[in-house]
Design a protein around this motif. Sequence first.
Motif: not given
Ligand code: NAD
Length: 487
Positions: A176-177, A212, A226-227, A234-235, A249-250, A252, A386
Amino acid sequence: MRAQPTGSHYINGRFHDSPNGAELVSIFPATGEVIAKLNAADDETIELAMSMAESGQKIWAATPPLERGRVLQKAAAILREKNRELSVLETLDTGKPLQETLVADAASGADCLEYFGNLAGSLTGEHIDLGGSFAYTKREPLGVCVGIGAWNYPVQIACWKAAPALACGNAMVFKPSEVTPLTALRLAEALTEAGLPAGVFNVVQGFGDVGAKLIAHPKTAKVSLTGSVPTGSKVAALAGEHLKKITLELGGKSPLIVFEDADIENAVSAAINANFYSSGQICSNGTRVFVHSSIKQAFLKRLVERTGNAVLGDPLNEETNIGPLVSKPQLEKVLSYMRIGQDEGARLVCGGGAAEVATLHGGYFVQPTVFADVTDQMRIAREEIFGPVMSVLDFETEDEVLARANATEFGLAAGVFTKDIQRAHRVIDSLQAGTCWINTYNLTPIEMPFGGYKKSGVGRENGHAAIEYYSQIKSVYVEMNGVEAPF
Ligand code: NAD
């Protein structure tokens, strides 16, 4: 309600702790109070989760698909039975109003488990006639999949990844986050209670470094993130280095286009949902609201009147429409964009700053904010904020608005409001976005594939489309005649 979980992680059907891992806390965003303390996974914990997932996957892949489906359906029923408890926990972890979490979080997760549970028994390959000889294809699981979640829909995201992965016979290790670690653990417990073999769904906590390590792990077959877009790059780079399959899933900056013949009241409702639901913390939000100049005044008048009726306050009160943002860093980011909008010369129509809630101190509340006369070059119209910050932009013609709507590196979602059926479909055909709506916005039923064009993502979640991203096809040629050889 006690938010502190029995353990930080859930591995092989039980809670697990890693007291030496970095501290990770859950904060109730309405007060800033720490409600749970956990530890990030250390290397031993990651290793344990991966090897338990590997063994669990073998048992699960050998389980008849119909039986796999029954387990997912039972887990859906458990989430529904526990909906209120899970919703309160999600509200404590994210700050989203209970009014929303009661209908949109565990409830949509349950729909997802039910949908993929129903699908599990009907996943088939095909028979290919080769004229005497033939070939057939089998749909096989990938192995151990890693899921990495964002903080805005924690349990829903965990379900959107786990349900299709498990339906196809994979195991999952879900991270999870670090901001919202709690409800994925409840999903793991529900799956165990539903009869899922130990090791098939595991939760490990941690920051980006744990994510990572999971991606690079030799036992990992696939990663679904999703992030944000920067994390997605990076992923993708790390997964590319190790040649792991990906779903991304990023973020927008999606357009919502309101033509002059639109039903204004419905268009205002959609703009409100597309910007203020979950305090604007939704990836597919329509944050660039293009309104035809002939209806701009009428649209803004109703938008401001109705936004003024929003109840902002304690997210645990079911009357509350707008809760706090998820964290202090998110609060600071959103407030900075509210200042940037004003510095750039956008016209502030309502909101524009932090909000005070008399009974709650230390919460991360901001006012729902509308900027009008926004231009395409402004940062508030180009960058993902956001938060509850809506940009209203004027337009004159269909060609013009299409070019402007598409002039972004993102492509997650788009919406159009018009009563002209031909225009609606013509406009949708030209929009570069993976998920589109006509005369509504932000509805994401589980039956409909969801995902982004351009930098907003790779692959699709939900619908039959998700199956393609959690399975692989084996082609088998069956020779019915002799084998010829040149010598
Ligand atoms: P984030 O990118 O900061 O983090 C997302 C996840 O990635 C977290 O669990 C974090 O720990 C992990 N992470 C961070 N760096 C990493 C790395 N180098 N390697 C592997 N994992 C890593 O995003 P956030 O702040 O948690 O969420 C908000 C973002 O998510 C917004 O940009 C939003 O648009 C996006 N989002 C997209 C969707 C979709 O379905 N398209 C849905 C919800 C949120």
